[in-house]
Design a protein around this motif. Structure first.
Motif, PDB file in Angstrom:
ATOM      1  N   VAL A 137      35.138  54.027 -44.345  1.00  0.00           N
ATOM      2  CA  VAL A 137      36.404  54.772 -44.365  1.00  0.00           C
ATOM      3  C   VAL A 137      37.542  53.812 -44.007  1.00  0.00           C
ATOM      4  CG1 VAL A 137      37.737  56.574 -43.197  1.00  0.00           C
ATOM      5  CG2 VAL A 137      35.351  56.988 -43.828  1.00  0.00           C
ATOM      6  N   THR A 138      37.278  52.958 -43.031  1.00  0.00           N
ATOM      7  CA  THR A 138      38.288  52.013 -42.565  1.00  0.00           C
ATOM      8  C   THR A 138      38.684  51.022 -43.657  1.00  0.00           C
ATOM      9  OG1 THR A 138      37.372  52.149 -40.337  1.00  0.00           O
ATOM     10  CG2 THR A 138      38.769  50.256 -40.822  1.00  0.00           C
ATOM     11  N   THR A 139      37.673  50.343 -44.228  1.00  0.00           N
ATOM     12  CA  THR A 139      38.017  49.281 -45.181  1.00  0.00           C
ATOM     13  C   THR A 139      38.515  49.852 -46.517  1.00  0.00           C
ATOM     14  OG1 THR A 139      35.682  49.124 -45.854  1.00  0.00           O
ATOM     15  CG2 THR A 139      36.444  47.582 -44.173  1.00  0.00           C
ATOM     16  N   VAL A 140      37.868  50.905 -47.008  1.00  0.00           N
ATOM     17  CA  VAL A 140      38.313  51.487 -48.284  1.00  0.00           C
ATOM     18  C   VAL A 140      39.698  52.121 -48.107  1.00  0.00           C
ATOM     19  CG1 VAL A 140      37.823  53.241 -50.031  1.00  0.00           C
ATOM     20  CG2 VAL A 140      35.970  51.829 -49.134  1.00  0.00           C
ATOM     21  N   GLY A 141      39.888  52.813 -46.985  1.00  0.00           N
ATOM     22  CA  GLY A 141      41.199  53.409 -46.702  1.00  0.00           C
ATOM     23  C   GLY A 141      42.265  52.329 -46.590  1.00  0.00           C
ATOM     24  N   SER A 142      41.930  51.243 -45.924  1.00  0.00           N
ATOM     25  CA  SER A 142      42.895  50.148 -45.766  1.00  0.00           C
ATOM     26  C   SER A 142      43.217  49.520 -47.119  1.00  0.00           C
ATOM     27  CB  SER A 142      42.329  49.075 -44.826  1.00  0.00           C
ATOM     28  OG  SER A 142      42.053  49.647 -43.570  1.00  0.00           O
ATOM     29  N   TYR A 143      42.202  49.471 -47.973  1.00  0.00           N
ATOM     30  CA  TYR A 143      42.444  48.959 -49.328  1.00  0.00           C
ATOM     31  C   TYR A 143      43.459  49.850 -50.048  1.00  0.00           C
ATOM     32  CZ  TYR A 143      41.696  49.366 -54.352  1.00  0.00           C
ATOM     33  OH  TYR A 143      41.886  49.537 -55.700  1.00  0.00           O
ATOM     34  N   LEU A 144      43.279  51.170 -49.908  1.00  0.00           N
ATOM     35  CA  LEU A 144      44.196  52.098 -50.576  1.00  0.00           C
ATOM     36  C   LEU A 144      45.613  51.914 -50.029  1.00  0.00           C
ATOM     37  CD1 LEU A 144      41.942  55.302 -50.752  1.00  0.00           C
ATOM     38  CD2 LEU A 144      42.533  53.709 -52.604  1.00  0.00           C
ATOM     39  N   VAL A 145      45.724  51.723 -48.707  1.00  0.00           N
ATOM     40  CA  VAL A 145      47.038  51.494 -48.100  1.00  0.00           C
ATOM     41  C   VAL A 145      47.653  50.212 -48.665  1.00  0.00           C
ATOM     42  CG1 VAL A 145      48.218  50.890 -45.942  1.00  0.00           C
ATOM     43  CG2 VAL A 145      46.516  52.722 -45.948  1.00  0.00           C
ATOM     44  N   ALA A 146      46.843  49.139 -48.665  1.00  0.00           N
ATOM     45  CA  ALA A 146      47.340  47.846 -49.141  1.00  0.00           C
ATOM     46  C   ALA A 146      47.689  47.913 -50.631  1.00  0.00           C
ATOM     47  CB  ALA A 146      46.295  46.759 -48.885  1.00  0.00           C
ATOM     48  N   ALA A 147      46.824  48.584 -51.402  1.00  0.00           N
ATOM     49  CA  ALA A 147      47.040  48.656 -52.855  1.00  0.00           C
ATOM     50  C   ALA A 147      48.325  49.399 -53.180  1.00  0.00           C
ATOM     51  CB  ALA A 147      45.847  49.324 -53.521  1.00  0.00           C
ATOM     52  N   SER A 148      48.626  50.433 -52.381  1.00  0.00           N
ATOM     53  CA  SER A 148      49.822  51.218 -52.675  1.00  0.00           C
ATOM     54  C   SER A 148      51.089  50.390 -52.463  1.00  0.00           C
ATOM     55  CB  SER A 148      49.855  52.480 -51.805  1.00  0.00           C
ATOM     56  OG  SER A 148      50.066  52.119 -50.456  1.00  0.00           O
ATOM     57  N   VAL A 149      51.015  49.440 -51.521  1.00  0.00           N
ATOM     58  CA  VAL A 149      52.188  48.592 -51.285  1.00  0.00           C
ATOM     59  C   VAL A 149      52.190  47.403 -52.251  1.00  0.00           C
ATOM     60  CG1 VAL A 149      53.405  47.145 -49.617  1.00  0.00           C
ATOM     61  CG2 VAL A 149      52.255  49.250 -48.862  1.00  0.00           C
ATOM     62  N   LEU A 150      51.030  46.728 -52.339  1.00  0.00           N
ATOM     63  CA  LEU A 150      50.960  45.509 -53.145  1.00  0.00           C
ATOM     64  C   LEU A 150      51.051  45.803 -54.640  1.00  0.00           C
ATOM     65  CD1 LEU A 150      48.300  43.429 -51.180  1.00  0.00           C
ATOM     66  CD2 LEU A 150      50.769  43.076 -51.321  1.00  0.00           C
ATOM     67  N   GLY A 151      50.699  47.022 -55.055  1.00  0.00           N
ATOM     68  CA  GLY A 151      50.829  47.411 -56.453  1.00  0.00           C
ATOM     69  C   GLY A 151      52.247  47.201 -56.944  1.00  0.00           C
ATOM     70  N   GLY A 152      53.196  47.483 -56.067  1.00  0.00           N
ATOM     71  CA  GLY A 152      54.605  47.301 -56.402  1.00  0.00           C
ATOM     72  C   GLY A 152      54.979  45.830 -56.511  1.00  0.00           C
ATOM     73  N   LYS A 153      54.126  44.950 -55.967  1.00  0.00           N
ATOM     74  CA  LYS A 153      54.405  43.506 -56.026  1.00  0.00           C
ATOM     75  C   LYS A 153      53.543  42.846 -57.095  1.00  0.00           C
ATOM     76  CE  LYS A 153      55.636  43.321 -51.119  1.00  0.00           C
ATOM     77  NZ  LYS A 153      55.482  42.651 -49.839  1.00  0.00           N
ATOM     78  N   GLY A 154      52.949  43.647 -57.940  1.00  0.00           N
ATOM     79  CA  GLY A 154      52.193  43.124 -59.067  1.00  0.00           C
ATOM     80  C   GLY A 154      50.783  42.691 -58.717  1.00  0.00           C
ATOM     81  N   VAL A 155      50.250  43.170 -57.586  1.00  0.00           N
ATOM     82  CA  VAL A 155      48.876  42.819 -57.213  1.00  0.00           C
ATOM     83  C   VAL A 155      48.020  44.070 -57.312  1.00  0.00           C
ATOM     84  CG1 VAL A 155      47.366  41.964 -55.402  1.00  0.00           C
ATOM     85  CG2 VAL A 155      49.665  41.025 -55.657  1.00  0.00           C
ATOM     86  N   SER A 156      46.934  43.993 -58.058  1.00  0.00           N
ATOM     87  CA  SER A 156      46.038  45.153 -58.135  1.00  0.00           C
ATOM     88  C   SER A 156      44.634  44.676 -58.472  1.00  0.00           C
ATOM     89  CB  SER A 156      46.536  46.145 -59.196  1.00  0.00           C
ATOM     90  OG  SER A 156      46.424  45.551 -60.484  1.00  0.00           O
ATOM     91  N   ALA A 157      43.666  45.517 -58.116  1.00  0.00           N
ATOM     92  CA  ALA A 157      42.279  45.209 -58.449  1.00  0.00           C
ATOM     93  C   ALA A 157      41.494  46.505 -58.464  1.00  0.00           C
ATOM     94  CB  ALA A 157      41.681  44.240 -57.428  1.00  0.00           C
ATOM     95  N   SER A 158      40.439  46.526 -59.236  1.00  0.00           N
ATOM     96  CA  SER A 158      39.602  47.723 -59.301  1.00  0.00           C
ATOM     97  C   SER A 158      38.559  47.653 -58.179  1.00  0.00           C
ATOM     98  CB  SER A 158      38.918  47.779 -60.655  1.00  0.00           C
ATOM     99  OG  SER A 158      37.763  48.580 -60.563  1.00  0.00           O
ATOM    100  N   LEU A 159      38.186  48.841 -57.653  1.00  0.00           N
ATOM    101  CA  LEU A 159      37.166  48.898 -56.592  1.00  0.00           C
ATOM    102  C   LEU A 159      35.817  48.372 -57.078  1.00  0.00           C
ATOM    103  CD1 LEU A 159      37.365  52.140 -54.398  1.00  0.00           C
ATOM    104  CD2 LEU A 159      37.206  49.764 -53.648  1.00  0.00           C
ATOM    105  N   THR A 160      35.629  48.357 -58.387  1.00  0.00           N
ATOM    106  CA  THR A 160      34.356  47.883 -58.921  1.00  0.00           C
ATOM    107  C   THR A 160      34.305  46.362 -59.012  1.00  0.00           C
ATOM    108  OG1 THR A 160      35.260  48.186 -61.133  1.00  0.00           O
ATOM    109  CG2 THR A 160      33.872  49.962 -60.275  1.00  0.00           C
ATOM    110  N   ASP A 161      35.420  45.722 -58.765  1.00  0.00           N
ATOM    111  CA  ASP A 161      35.460  44.252 -58.774  1.00  0.00           C
ATOM    112  C   ASP A 161      34.681  43.732 -57.567  1.00  0.00           C
ATOM    113  OD1 ASP A 161      36.063  41.556 -58.588  1.00  0.00           O
ATOM    114  OD2 ASP A 161      38.134  41.830 -59.297  1.00  0.00           O
TER     115      ASP A 161
END
Lengths: 275, 324
Positions: free
Chosen positions: A139-163
């Protein structure tokens, strides 16, 4: 008042279900969820990690240049697992308290009269603590990924969870948290004191690497990668003292070694000592 | 049934329990008596495998406690009120204990009602009074509906109503054919609750007998005598196994010999007696006589008074001789 027992008393014969390992697992699960320290510890682990992920993603500045595609997953993984460094300290305290709390309150005597062979009780405790901490870790790491992705997505950084470059570090972070909790459980069981157990566990996780890094001797530098926290954090790319010389699975083996030694010590002493 | 054979526990150079043999029979309440430090609690802890004996063994229904497949159904134990995590509610404590043996939650509710804890069951144990803690400990002991019940000072901290409740509870459980071992420092409580007593002193069994017999043994052997010829009469009993104490100008207390014997000998010697009364000893007095020499932590008193020590030793050995 009768003065003598009747010549032929009927003797009460007990009936009903007996002691079992699934029963012990259920008992340890009830014990773990019914004290406040567990709730507080797990909530702290999750919230610190979310906060760290947010802080890291917000403060990161790429200076306008785009992040290479093959580095994006790793960057997200780092933001998502950064909080594990702090989380390990919290779950270590929780792991110690899971058994030292029983010693300080006397509960251990109730636990050991229910499970007089003792080791199954320790095993059940370790399994429950491992599973619960692993789930909270995910919950911690996946949730933190979602938090980070929501911010970094705006900076052009993204990745799929299956990566795998993202998924494996997220799993590794959760696994490391769960193993640290079990390691600390063993330390707590050996020392039987909350203060002593927490000091020892945090000392090994936090102070030992710093001390070894400060000692200007070859053996100190050489033993550094074999410490539980150095190897464990390197498992998911958090390298405190330069790049790890081991593969992730080798680091995992090192961590497992520490856990095994801690649990074995706890088992031997639990069997031998009076409760 | 609990059976101990040369059960011994040493802590370093100190021997807490010294080659103790006893059997606790089912169907009656057995009281476990002894001064502080006599080894009662250590013995109880060894019965349920918390402490490992240095030597000897103790079995419950023919097996070591740890060998049983359902330990909580074999033995319910209250060791002390503080064997419970203070951060957990009473209900959750009992639920966790019950889960180990797959005892259903309905049984947890049952023991909560039985011990009168309904109103506090959901509160954290840390805020419990001593009495509530005792009730919770008893509830935990009863959880497995056990064949053997071991209670260390169960009435400690209970109100008079609670004391009575425990008394009725253990008597009823014993009547169902269960084995009950109960320790208490309240002798008056033992006199009305227990059928049989095992008295420990300095780690040794110094008496193992029915309650009535223990009191009877003490009764027989202490006699108050009034006679104008006190000096002549006491001269008659200058024997090692008899103690004569002057308690007034014409009054003696003689122990170690029956009233009938004193009367016969006085008659033979032509000594007139004005009173010859067996002193009815309470259980408390019997107990004091038994343990006087075996108290580890003596308060004040007259240490180094050889006459008194001798008297106590004689009384104790008389009791022992007559009941074992």
């Amino acid at each position: 008042m009768t003065t003598t027992a009747p010549a032929s008393v009927h003797v009460f014969v007990p009936t009903g279900s007996g002691l079992s390992f699934p029963g012990l697992l259920r008992s340890e699960w009830i014990k773990l969820r019914s004290v406040r320290s567990t709730i507080w510890s797990y909530a702290t682990v999750v919230l610190i990690s979310f906060g760290m992920a947010l802080l890291m993603s917000v403060s990161i500045d790429f200076g306008g240049s785009p992040v290479p595609a093959d580095a994006q997953a790793t960057l997200l993984a780092q933001a998502a697992t950064f909080g594990v460094f702090f989380g390990q300290l919290v779950v270590a305290v929780l792991g110690v308290l899971a058994i030292s709390g029983e010693y300080s309150t006397g509960m251990i005597r109730s636990s050991l009269t229910a499970a007089p062979r003792r080791l199954p009780m320790l095993a059940a405790k370790a399994v429950v603590l491992f599973v619960c901490t692993f789930v909270v870790g995910l919950v911690t790491t996946v949730g933190s990924y979602l938090v980070a992705a929501s911010v970094l997505g705006g900076k052009g950084v993204s990745a799929s969870l299956t990566d795998p470059d993202l998924l494996l570090p997220l799993l590794g972070g959760a696994l490391y948290l769960a193993l640290v909790a079990v390691f600390a459980l063993g330390v707590g069981a050996m020392l039987r004191s909350s203060a002593g157990g927490i000091a020892a566990a945090l000392g090994i996780l936090l102070l030992l690497p710093i001390m070894l890094a400060m000692i200007p001797a070859e053996w100190a530098a050489e033993s550094l990668p074999y410490l539980i926290s150095t190897a464990g954090l390197a498992m998911f790319g958090l390298e405190q003292f330069g790049p790890s010389e081991f593969e992730a699975w080798q680091n995992l083996l090192i961590v497992l070694g520490w856990v095994a030694v801690s649990l074995a010590g706890a088992a031997v002493l639990l069997r031998r000592r009076d409760a | 049934m609990i059976h101990a054979e040369s059960l011994t526990k040493r802590y370093g150079s100190k021997t807490a329990v010294d080659a103790v043999d006893f059997t606790v029979q089912p169907g009656r309440v057995t009281g476990f008596l002894g001064p502080n430090g006599a080894g009662k609690s250590t013995t109880m802890r060894m019965i349920v495998g918390l402490d490992r004996p240095s030597h000897g063994s103790v079995t419950v229904n023919g097996k070591q406690y740890r060998e049983h497949k359902a330990p909580l159904r074999e033995v319910g134990v209250l060791l002390d009120a503080k064997a419970i995590h203070t951060g957990r509610s009473a209900y959750n404590h009992l639920l966790a204990m019950a889960a180990t043996h797959s005892i259903p939650a309905s049984r947890v509710k049952e023991v909560i009602e039985l011990t009168g804890l309904e109103s506090v069951a959901r509160k954290r144990v840390g805020g419990f009074s001593l009495g509530m803690g005792q009730r919770l400990g008893i509830a935990a002991a009863l959880l497995g509906d056990p064949a053997t019940l071991i209670l260390d000072e169960p009435v400690n901290g209970l109100d008079p109503e609670g004391v009575q409740w425990v008394r009725h509870l253990v008597r009823n459980l014993a009547a169902e054919g269960r084995t009950i071992l109960l320790s208490s420092h309240l002798m008056s409580e033992m006199a009305v609750t227990a059928d049989h007593l095992i008295v420990l002193g300095r780690g040794k069994v110094i008496a193992d007998a029915p309650v009535a017999e223990l009191i009877g043994a003490a009764n027989q052997n202490t006699v108050r005598v009034r006679t104008p010829y006190a000096a002549e009469l006491s001269a008659l009993f200058q024997r090692a196994d008899v103690t004569v104490t002057g308690t007034g100008i014409d009054q003696l207390v003689i122990s170690g010999i029956t009233a009938a014997e004193i009367g016969n000998q006085a008659a033979r010697a032509g000594i007139a007696l004005h009173e010859l009364t067996p002193i009815s000893a309470s259980l408390e007095e019997a107990y004091m006589a038994l343990t006087q020499n075996d108290v580890e932590y003596r308060t004040g008193g007259t240490p180094g008074d050889p006459a008194a020590e001798h008297a106590a030793a004689m009384t104790a050995s008389d009791l022992q001789g007559s009941v074992r």
